[in-house]
Design an enzyme around this catalytic site. Structure first.
Site, PDB file in Angstrom:
ATOM      1  N   LYS A 151      -5.785   1.714   7.720  1.00 53.44           N
ATOM      2  CA  LYS A 151      -6.936   0.953   7.910  1.00 53.44           C
ATOM      3  C   LYS A 151      -6.476  -0.608   8.168  1.00 53.44           C
ATOM      4  CE  LYS A 151      -8.556  -1.603   5.453  1.00 53.44           C
ATOM      5  NZ  LYS A 151      -8.195  -2.965   4.744  1.00 53.44           N
ATOM      6  N   ASP A 207     -10.877  -7.784   6.092  1.00 52.23           N
ATOM      7  CA  ASP A 207      -9.821  -6.717   5.794  1.00 52.23           C
ATOM      8  C   ASP A 207     -10.498  -5.842   4.608  1.00 52.23           C
ATOM      9  OD1 ASP A 207      -6.828  -5.613   5.825  1.00 52.23           O
ATOM     10  OD2 ASP A 207      -7.467  -6.051   3.671  1.00 52.23           O
ATOM     11  N   ILE A 266       0.534  -1.305   0.059  1.00 46.87           N
ATOM     12  CA  ILE A 266       0.037   0.121   0.049  1.00 46.87           C
ATOM     13  C   ILE A 266       0.812   1.342  -0.166  1.00 46.87           C
ATOM     14  CG2 ILE A 266      -0.477   0.163   2.640  1.00 46.87           C
ATOM     15  CD1 ILE A 266      -2.847   0.778  -0.245  1.00 46.87           C
ATOM     16  N   SER A 305      11.513   0.401   7.877  1.00 44.19           N
ATOM     17  CA  SER A 305      10.828  -1.000   7.305  1.00 44.19           C
ATOM     18  C   SER A 305      12.026  -2.069   7.578  1.00 44.19           C
ATOM     19  CB  SER A 305      10.428  -0.944   5.994  1.00 44.19           C
ATOM     20  OG  SER A 305       9.279  -1.836   5.793  1.00 44.19           O
ATOM     21  N   ARG A 306      11.710  -3.301   7.893  1.00 42.38           N
ATOM     22  CA  ARG A 306      12.898  -4.127   7.803  1.00 42.38           C
ATOM     23  C   ARG A 306      13.472  -4.506   6.745  1.00 42.38           C
ATOM     24  NH1 ARG A 306       8.897  -8.700  10.272  1.00 42.38           N
ATOM     25  NH2 ARG A 306       8.060  -7.964   8.222  1.00 42.38           N
TER      26      ARG A 306
HETATM   27  P1  NAP Z   1       2.346  -5.861   3.045  1.00 44.39           P
HETATM   28  O1  NAP Z   1       2.537  -5.379   1.955  1.00 44.39           O
HETATM   29  O2  NAP Z   1       1.868  -7.291   3.210  1.00 44.39           O
HETATM   30  O3  NAP Z   1       2.851  -5.227   4.348  1.00 44.39           O
HETATM   31  C1  NAP Z   1       3.198  -4.031   4.585  1.00 44.39           C
HETATM   32  C2  NAP Z   1       4.522  -3.988   5.473  1.00 44.39           C
HETATM   33  O4  NAP Z   1       4.538  -4.254   6.621  1.00 44.39           O
HETATM   34  C3  NAP Z   1       5.573  -5.049   4.702  1.00 44.39           C
HETATM   35  O5  NAP Z   1       6.217  -4.969   3.389  1.00 44.39           O
HETATM   36  C4  NAP Z   1       6.614  -5.284   6.052  1.00 44.39           C
HETATM   37  O6  NAP Z   1       7.516  -4.585   5.566  1.00 44.39           O
HETATM   38  C5  NAP Z   1       5.919  -4.828   7.103  1.00 44.39           C
HETATM   39  N1  NAP Z   1       5.467  -5.827   7.999  1.00 44.39           N
HETATM   40  C6  NAP Z   1       4.769  -7.060   7.328  1.00 44.39           C
HETATM   41  N2  NAP Z   1       4.923  -7.670   8.650  1.00 44.39           N
HETATM   42  C7  NAP Z   1       5.428  -7.031   9.843  1.00 44.39           C
HETATM   43  C8  NAP Z   1       5.619  -7.434  11.204  1.00 44.39           C
HETATM   44  N3  NAP Z   1       5.512  -8.756  11.471  1.00 44.39           N
HETATM   45  N4  NAP Z   1       6.230  -6.459  11.816  1.00 44.39           N
HETATM   46  C9  NAP Z   1       6.446  -5.079  11.312  1.00 44.39           C
HETATM   47  N5  NAP Z   1       6.390  -4.995  10.006  1.00 44.39           N
HETATM   48  C10 NAP Z   1       5.782  -5.885   9.296  1.00 44.39           C
HETATM   49  O7  NAP Z   1       0.683  -5.212   3.401  1.00 44.39           O
HETATM   50  P2  NAP Z   1      -0.163  -3.885   2.628  1.00 44.39           P
HETATM   51  O8  NAP Z   1      -1.213  -4.602   1.498  1.00 44.39           O
HETATM   52  O9  NAP Z   1       0.685  -3.052   2.221  1.00 44.39           O
HETATM   53  O10 NAP Z   1      -1.110  -3.813   3.670  1.00 44.39           O
HETATM   54  C11 NAP Z   1      -0.484  -2.859   4.833  1.00 44.39           C
HETATM   55  C12 NAP Z   1      -1.780  -2.083   5.372  1.00 44.39           C
HETATM   56  O11 NAP Z   1      -2.491  -1.293   4.669  1.00 44.39           O
HETATM   57  C13 NAP Z   1      -2.911  -3.107   6.004  1.00 44.39           C
HETATM   58  O12 NAP Z   1      -3.327  -2.816   7.330  1.00 44.39           O
HETATM   59  C14 NAP Z   1      -3.975  -3.243   4.794  1.00 44.39           C
HETATM   60  O13 NAP Z   1      -5.258  -3.433   5.315  1.00 44.39           O
HETATM   61  C15 NAP Z   1      -3.919  -1.697   4.302  1.00 44.39           C
HETATM   62  N6  NAP Z   1      -4.132  -1.483   3.127  1.00 44.39           N
HETATM   63  C16 NAP Z   1      -4.027  -2.293   2.108  1.00 44.39           C
HETATM   64  C17 NAP Z   1      -4.245  -2.002   0.666  1.00 44.39           C
HETATM   65  C18 NAP Z   1      -4.169  -3.010  -0.371  1.00 44.39           C
HETATM   66  O14 NAP Z   1      -4.530  -3.061  -1.375  1.00 44.39           O
HETATM   67  N7  NAP Z   1      -3.032  -3.817  -0.173  1.00 44.39           N
HETATM   68  C19 NAP Z   1      -5.156  -1.074   0.529  1.00 44.39           C
HETATM   69  C20 NAP Z   1      -5.667  -0.098   1.438  1.00 44.39           C
HETATM   70  C21 NAP Z   1      -5.141  -0.341   2.601  1.00 44.39           C
HETATM   71  P3  NAP Z   1       9.070  -4.770   6.079  1.00 44.39           P
HETATM   72  O15 NAP Z   1       9.294  -6.354   6.220  1.00 44.39           O
HETATM   73  O16 NAP Z   1      10.073  -4.196   5.359  1.00 44.39           O
HETATM   74  O17 NAP Z   1       9.148  -4.391   7.747  1.00 44.39           O
END
Ligand code: NAP
Length: 311
Positions: free
Chosen positions: A94, A172, A18, A40-41
């Site tokens: 969110k 979600d 995101i 970020s990690r």
């Molecule tokens: P994602 O790419 O799976 O996760 C975002 C980043 O968070 C990962 O790249 C990781 O970065 C970090 N992360 C993952 N696990 C972690 C942990 N255990 N501890 C600390 N950091 C961690 O997910 P995303 O799709 O971006 O979604 C993230 C949030 O945005 C969610 O709440 C989702 O509901 C919301 N969102 C997503 C979308 C969508 O289309 N994907 C749309 C709107 C809102 P590092 O490994 O570099 O730390």
């Protein structure tokens, strides 16, 4: 915002899907912000300083005014507390947390620290949502239905966190529907729910939820994560002024089949505009109604075990 006000120096945390899809493009175009650091990690943002975690970022870049926390919800609370304790304004992706009470705690901490907390709900800023709210406010709603059906393999490939406790599963995306429904429909409460959990997962893949609205009308919500082909992100309402269909996740409004509102999407630019507004007004914006409904569905819902899900 007037050009005499300095840009908000912001850091971004949890650089993943995101952040790349929405936060970085929105921040790049917004002169109210200067993105100066990321934590970020693994993920990195080009052209700014990057840190492995938020503590290091807050220590090395004390001039930060604000942070956006974009990691999955289960891992956001500790980071938010650290940022608020350091006197930073906080933008929460969110859903704002994995539990209602942790977000209440953050809200109280933000007030104590005199900084702004924003529980962002991007779907509320979809282009036709405001028009739907205005239409429904002038009608009597007889019944409403939320239909949110998408293909998890297409939108959330290999996102393990989403299937873990606190990842919400099909809620979600479902909480996006609830963020719109709680904005445009009368207050409502859950009367029953059925949640389908794959035998190998800790979060639901489908859910059927029934609500009763304050005016006595029934609202249903149908969530499904195995929808291939056309995807459905729709809210329908039967009213005394006709049948309203808000489709495309809030992007298009039709009444009795006639399109009455359709505009290009600009959810994240509007979210950042709202965050700047609350920072300058020295207030917070934390509406927990969508999260409370998800908590209630898990509390009241009957659980079915269904076949295993593999990405
Ligand atoms: P994602 O790419 O799976 O996760 C975002 C980043 O968070 C990962 O790249 C990781 O970065 C970090 N992360 C993952 N696990 C972690 C942990 N255990 N501890 C600390 N950091 C961690 O997910 P995303 O799709 O971006 O979604 C993230 C949030 O945005 C969610 O709440 C989702 O509901 C919301 N969102 C997503 C979308 C969508 O289309 N994907 C749309 C709107 C809102 P590092 O490994 O570099 O730390």
């Amino acid at each position: 915002m007037s050009s005499s006000i300095s840009p908000i120096r912001i850091g971004i945390v949890g650089v993943g899907k995101i952040v790349r899809d929405q936060h970085l493009p929105a921040l790049a175009k917004d002169r109210d912000y200067q993105l100066i650091a990321a934590a970020s990690r693994h993920g990195k943002v080009d052209g700014i300083v990057n840190f492995p975690d938020i503590e290091t970022m807050l220590g090395v870049v004390p001039e930060l005014d604000a942070v956006s926390l974009c990691m999955p919800p289960q891992f956001r609370y500790e980071a938010a507390r650290k940022a608020l304790e350091a006197g930073k304004h906080v933008f929460l992706e969110k859903p704002p947390g994995a539990t209602v009470s942790e977000v209440e705690d953050l809200k109280a901490l933000a007030a104590k620290q005199g900084v702004s907390l924003f529980a962002s709900w991007h779907s509320r800023y979809a282009p036709a949502v405001e028009a739907a709210r205005i239409f429904l406010a002038s009608t009597n709603i007889k019944s409403a239905a939320i239909v949110w059906k998408e293909d998890v393999r297409r939108w959330h490939p290999n996102q393990d966190w989403i299937w873990q406790p606190g990842g919400f599963g099909v809620f979600d995306p479902g909480i996006n529907a609830l963020s719109i429904a709680t904005y445009i429909l009368p207050a409502m409460y859950i009367t029953s729910a059925v949640l389908d959990f794959p035998v190998n997962r800790d979060a639901p893949i489908a859910a059927q939820v029934a609500f009763r609205a304050a005016n006595g009308s029934d609202v249903t919500m149908d969530l499904d994560w195995l929808q291939t082909g056309p995807q459905s992100w729709d809210i329908l309402a039967d009213t005394d002024a006709g049948q309203m269909v808000l489709s495309g996740g809030g992007s298009k409004l039709a009444v009795d089949g006639n399109i009455v509102h359709e505009e290009p999407e600009a959810e994240y630019p509007m979210l950042y505009r709202r965050f700047a507004e609350i920072v300058h007004a020295e207030t917070s914006d934390v509406d927990l109604a969508p999260l409370q409904h998800v908590a209630d569905a898990f509390m009241l819902g009957k659980r079915n075990v269904v076949e295993a899900f593999f990405d």
